[in-house]
Design an enzyme around this catalytic site. Sequence first.
Site, PDB file in Angstrom:
ATOM      1  CG  ASP A 190     -21.501 -46.668   8.111  1.00 18.13           C
ATOM      2  OD1 ASP A 190     -20.752 -45.985   8.827  1.00 18.13           O
ATOM      3  OD2 ASP A 190     -21.076 -47.498   7.282  1.00 18.13           O
ATOM      4  CG  ASN A 198     -14.598 -40.247   8.131  1.00 20.24           C
ATOM      5  OD1 ASN A 198     -15.122 -39.861   9.173  1.00 20.24           O
ATOM      6  ND2 ASN A 198     -15.308 -40.571   7.072  1.00 20.24           N
TER       7      ASN A 198
END
Length: 420
Positions: free
Chosen positions: A305, A95
């Site tokens: 994460d 991303n």
Amino acid sequence: MKLLIKSAKVIQPSSEFHQQQVDILIEDGVIASIKPKIDERADQILEIENLHLSEGWFDSSVSFGEPGYEERETLENGLLTAAKSGFTQLGLNSNINPIADHASALNFLQKENEKQAVRIYPIAALTKHSEGKDLAEVYDMHNAGAVSFYDYKKPVNNPNLLKIALQYVQNFDGLVQSFPLDESIAHKGYVHENKQSTILGLKGIPSFAEELQISRDLHILEYTEGKLHIPTLSTKKAVALIREAKKKGLDVSCSVAVHQLVFHNDKLETFNSHFKVMPPLRSKEDQEALVEGVKDGTIDMVTTDHMPIDIENKKVEFENALFGTIGLESAFGALNALLGLEKTIDLLTKAKKRFHIPTSLIKEGKMANFSFFNPKGNYTFAPQHIYSSSKNAMFLNHSLTGKALGVYAQKNLVLHESDS
């Protein structure tokens, strides 16, 4: 260069030195000697009170920013943060801007690998531009170092595309990831849907938005006889679905974010955007089921994460804040407090096998790849414990047990400033 590590307790069940307190001499990156006591001159001596070490830790889902979002995090500082947090290997998400959906983008992401202690293993986009329409050049990216294929936080809405992907990557033993969210059910929600979300006036995402997607993906996996990873589970029923699939013999693995094991949706009452994550924090019952899933092995691995978000996109109204929290710096202390030392180290290293990441046995003649930590001592996680450029830490003001102290890997020693 010689590095002498003094009086370190080894935590690695596969090593003959497990639970032993030893001195370790490293010469030019290789473990030259492991003995109860080594009296030999060295260029550098590492001696820290209650020093423990294990095989280097791996995180299967980390985001930084560079290129495209350098205001959130650069590769250089991100890797330094990971090293100080005890990680030597990272699965870096796609991303960025532009999306890492081609081989040259992966080469850029790996440019720091020869200079830093921490090594990047790219997780490439599954589809072109992560738009979910056409499969990306996954074979080329596999050859360029991709260890998995995943449109970060974006579900594979087209079931036929997932079917094709699972079949295609079998040619080179690739690993597909599918984010567990049915967007038609989730719609524009951003917190767990229950009475609390209604009272607070926050748009909710039902648990079954995750569970429907997982159920669909497992049926496709069974048909293709492929290999699938489902990242960041958040619900009790999701754990049950994975447990049943494994009993059937399906080749499926899954992860959970550390913060999902520690927090639940009561934190939303403060409207603190640090607690806005995807998937959302669920109920206490879900949280307890996730912890049980980790303990019984249904959930294969944990991830921080880690997702840095700049202050302009976090210090806004809760509804408008971007999803994400940083988590590298707090991971060890949070897991150690919740699960104990040996389970924590197991969870921080076991994902390597699934992602084909090299492991490192603590043995003479092997390359040194160590994470250093002190498992004792309670403290409150505070701003001074954050090394990331972005400060969106869910664990701020939370009590942790034990600290990561740094790493030795790729012939580089990186420690906390206070421990160097």
